[in-house]
Design an enzyme around this catalytic site. Structure first.
Site, PDB file in Angstrom:
ATOM      1  N   LYS A   1      28.578 -13.561 -26.131  1.00 13.67           N
ATOM      2  CA  LYS A   1      27.848 -12.347 -25.935  1.00 13.67           C
ATOM      3  C   LYS A   1      27.321 -12.015 -24.619  1.00 13.67           C
ATOM      4  CE  LYS A   1      23.497 -12.283 -26.830  1.00 13.67           C
ATOM      5  NZ  LYS A   1      22.270 -12.796 -26.064  1.00 13.67           N
TER       6      LYS A   1
ATOM      7  N   THR B   1      18.212 -11.955 -24.473  1.00 16.36           N
ATOM      8  CA  THR B   1      19.331 -11.541 -23.633  1.00 16.36           C
ATOM      9  C   THR B   1      19.968 -10.203 -24.065  1.00 16.36           C
ATOM     10  OG1 THR B   1      19.546 -13.899 -22.842  1.00 16.36           O
ATOM     11  CG2 THR B   1      21.087 -12.150 -22.034  1.00 16.36           C
TER      12      THR B   1
ATOM     13  N   LYS C   1      19.358 -12.239 -15.034  1.00  9.93           N
ATOM     14  CA  LYS C   1      19.788 -13.387 -15.857  1.00  9.93           C
ATOM     15  C   LYS C   1      21.571 -13.178 -16.018  1.00  9.93           C
ATOM     16  CE  LYS C   1      19.756 -15.488 -19.989  1.00  9.93           C
ATOM     17  NZ  LYS C   1      19.822 -16.830 -19.932  1.00  9.93           N
TER      18      LYS C   1
HETATM   19  P1  NAP Z   1      18.893 -18.470 -32.611  1.00 11.79           P
HETATM   20  O1  NAP Z   1      18.321 -19.711 -32.756  1.00 11.79           O
HETATM   21  O2  NAP Z   1      20.258 -18.011 -33.257  1.00 11.79           O
HETATM   22  O3  NAP Z   1      18.102 -17.119 -32.939  1.00 11.79           O
HETATM   23  C1  NAP Z   1      18.362 -15.752 -33.105  1.00 11.79           C
HETATM   24  C2  NAP Z   1      17.106 -15.000 -33.673  1.00 11.79           C
HETATM   25  O4  NAP Z   1      17.667 -13.591 -33.609  1.00 11.79           O
HETATM   26  C3  NAP Z   1      16.667 -15.418 -35.223  1.00 11.79           C
HETATM   27  O5  NAP Z   1      15.202 -15.320 -35.097  1.00 11.79           O
HETATM   28  C4  NAP Z   1      17.671 -14.477 -35.900  1.00 11.79           C
HETATM   29  O6  NAP Z   1      16.719 -14.233 -36.910  1.00 11.79           O
HETATM   30  C5  NAP Z   1      17.269 -13.210 -34.954  1.00 11.79           C
HETATM   31  N1  NAP Z   1      18.233 -11.962 -35.375  1.00 11.79           N
HETATM   32  C6  NAP Z   1      19.561 -11.987 -35.404  1.00 11.79           C
HETATM   33  N2  NAP Z   1      20.056 -10.876 -35.780  1.00 11.79           N
HETATM   34  C7  NAP Z   1      19.067 -10.281 -36.213  1.00 11.79           C
HETATM   35  C8  NAP Z   1      18.722  -8.929 -36.668  1.00 11.79           C
HETATM   36  N3  NAP Z   1      19.616  -8.145 -36.984  1.00 11.79           N
HETATM   37  N4  NAP Z   1      17.509  -8.449 -36.876  1.00 11.79           N
HETATM   38  C9  NAP Z   1      16.608  -9.211 -36.771  1.00 11.79           C
HETATM   39  N5  NAP Z   1      16.567 -10.394 -36.254  1.00 11.79           N
HETATM   40  C10 NAP Z   1      17.747 -11.011 -35.921  1.00 11.79           C
HETATM   41  O7  NAP Z   1      19.233 -17.869 -30.930  1.00 11.79           O
HETATM   42  P2  NAP Z   1      18.607 -18.301 -29.709  1.00 11.79           P
HETATM   43  O8  NAP Z   1      19.378 -19.307 -28.788  1.00 11.79           O
HETATM   44  O9  NAP Z   1      17.098 -18.521 -29.996  1.00 11.79           O
HETATM   45  O10 NAP Z   1      18.704 -16.920 -28.890  1.00 11.79           O
HETATM   46  C11 NAP Z   1      17.718 -15.800 -28.912  1.00 11.79           C
HETATM   47  C12 NAP Z   1      17.859 -15.131 -27.560  1.00 11.79           C
HETATM   48  O11 NAP Z   1      17.458 -16.032 -26.549  1.00 11.79           O
HETATM   49  C13 NAP Z   1      19.236 -14.640 -27.493  1.00 11.79           C
HETATM   50  O12 NAP Z   1      19.484 -13.258 -26.833  1.00 11.79           O
HETATM   51  C14 NAP Z   1      19.764 -15.557 -26.522  1.00 11.79           C
HETATM   52  O13 NAP Z   1      21.192 -15.071 -25.862  1.00 11.79           O
HETATM   53  C15 NAP Z   1      18.825 -15.994 -25.578  1.00 11.79           C
HETATM   54  N6  NAP Z   1      18.684 -17.261 -24.966  1.00 11.79           N
HETATM   55  C16 NAP Z   1      19.060 -18.104 -25.528  1.00 11.79           C
HETATM   56  C17 NAP Z   1      19.141 -19.320 -24.756  1.00 11.79           C
HETATM   57  C18 NAP Z   1      19.599 -20.796 -25.119  1.00 11.79           C
HETATM   58  O14 NAP Z   1      20.047 -21.583 -24.380  1.00 11.79           O
HETATM   59  N7  NAP Z   1      19.645 -20.858 -26.548  1.00 11.79           N
HETATM   60  C19 NAP Z   1      18.784 -19.381 -23.283  1.00 11.79           C
HETATM   61  C20 NAP Z   1      18.352 -18.087 -22.961  1.00 11.79           C
HETATM   62  C21 NAP Z   1      18.346 -17.155 -23.555  1.00 11.79           C
HETATM   63  P3  NAP Z   1      17.365 -15.259 -38.537  1.00 11.79           P
HETATM   64  O15 NAP Z   1      16.427 -16.458 -38.112  1.00 11.79           O
HETATM   65  O16 NAP Z   1      17.132 -14.233 -39.532  1.00 11.79           O
HETATM   66  O17 NAP Z   1      18.936 -15.564 -38.259  1.00 11.79           O
END
Ligand code: NAP
Length: 297
Positions: free
Chosen positions: A244, A101, A176
């Site tokens: 965010k 996102t 989204k």
């Molecule tokens: P998460 O578990 O915190 O995963 C975040 C990912 O981003 C990890 O792989 C992290 O790597 C990586 N990352 C963060 N900063 C980075 C950087 N500067 N360079 C390279 N990699 C980086 O979060 P998530 O919930 O899976 O979210 C991932 C995406 O999906 C986001 O955009 C979120 O808004 C979206 N999303 C989430 C949900 C939900 O319910 N959770 C639903 C729909 C969409 P590390 O492992 O090294 O930290």
């Protein structure tokens, strides 16, 4: 489908969404080469036959499809650009499926990068949290050129229960933002409703029973309401990511000269709550409400 179309560079094996999505693809027979900034988090994918690359460029080298599932626009762009970035290794004509996102501006920046590198860009954020990701039941909000759709659909069929093709790239991200506007306002409203019930001596669990199955109920209210009542904030959607997203949607509103004071308030409330509880679930927004009440001191 040509077998090469089953080679996927999966960038971002985060513990909430990316790891589960990549695992489901590997189990469905896709050839996954994964990369994660913290490599250890991607290693469990090896048990499902995936390989783990040391750089995004290495991961992208054999991928007919490149999926990004990363925190925000900055993370996505950092991962794609530079000597070790995925664009440096990508095959011309590969499809970049951007599923994080990242808002309208971030999506436009990615589309431009893809264009310069000769990649096909598909904007496909998802709706649904950790459990739907694990079960392959996300809702994919897909957008991009018609000719890319048959190449992406097999991936979406594995990670999602539904795909909505919404138009040209950027339309998925717009939808989204709309979905997130609805859910973040719902959670803030729910937090105050539960706090209000507790404050005036109404059992909030009974409130959830009263609305259950009726026209003002939602599955999300039941799920997040229970979490608030039990003070169980195990993350399925981290509060800092919800903050965010609330920021991204108010930026989109400003860009279109829309005045949406409730969304601005939700953004500010989530940002304040995320300062202390960012790694907890979005439902921990409740703690900011509870902290204001006299009984909470
Ligand atoms: P998460 O578990 O915190 O995963 C975040 C990912 O981003 C990890 O792989 C992290 O790597 C990586 N990352 C963060 N900063 C980075 C950087 N500067 N360079 C390279 N990699 C980086 O979060 P998530 O919930 O899976 O979210 C991932 C995406 O999906 C986001 O955009 C979120 O808004 C979206 N999303 C989430 C949900 C939900 O319910 N959770 C639903 C729909 C969409 P590390 O492992 O090294 O930290």
């Amino acid at each position: 489908m040509a077998s090469s179309e089953r080679t996927v560079a999966f960038l971002g094996a985060g513990s909430t969404m990316g790891l589960a999505m990549a695992r489901n693809l590997a189990r469905a027979g896709f050839e996954i080469c994964a990369w994660n900034r913290t490599p250890e988090k991607a290693l469990p994918l090896k048990d499902d036959g995936a390989t783990v690359a040391l750089t995004p460029a290495d991961a992208a080298a054999n991928g007919a499809l490149i999926v990004t599932m990363l925190r925000d626009a900055e993370a996505v762009i950092e991962t794609m650009e530079g000597e070790e970035g995925a664009l440096a290794g990508a095959q011309p004509g590969a499809v970049w499926i951007q599923m994080s996102t990242i808002g309208i501006e971030g999506t436009e920046r990615c589309a431009q990068l893809a264009d310069q590198a000769g990649l096909v860009f598909v904007d496909a954020p998802v709706s649904g949290t950790k459990q739907p990701a694990e079960k392959g039941e996300l809702v994919v909000l897909a957008s991009g050129p018609e000719e890319a759709r048959p190449r992406c659909q097999p991936v979406f069929d594995v990670v999602g229960a539904q795909t909505h093709w919404l138009g040209a790239a950027g339309s998925g991200t717009r939808m989204k933002l709309v979905v997130n506007g609805w859910l973040t306002a719902l959670v803030e409203g729910l937090a105050e409703t539960i706090g209000f019930a507790e404050g005036i001596g109404v059992d909030p669990a009974q409130f959830l029973e009263v609305i259950r199955g009726g026209p003002v109920d939602t599955g999300y209210a039941q799920l997040k309401g229970k979490a608030m009542i039990e003070r169980n904030f195990e993350p399925s959607f981290k509060l800092e990511l919800a903050a965010k997203d609330a920021r991204l949607l108010t930026e989109a509103a400003q860009r279109h000269s829309l005045e949406l004071p409730l969304f601005e308030l939700v953004r500010d409330r989530l940002a304040a709550a995320a300062e202390e509880h960012g790694d907890e679930d979005l439902s921990a927004a409740f703690l900011a409400t509870a902290a204001r009440q006299p009984t909470a001191g």
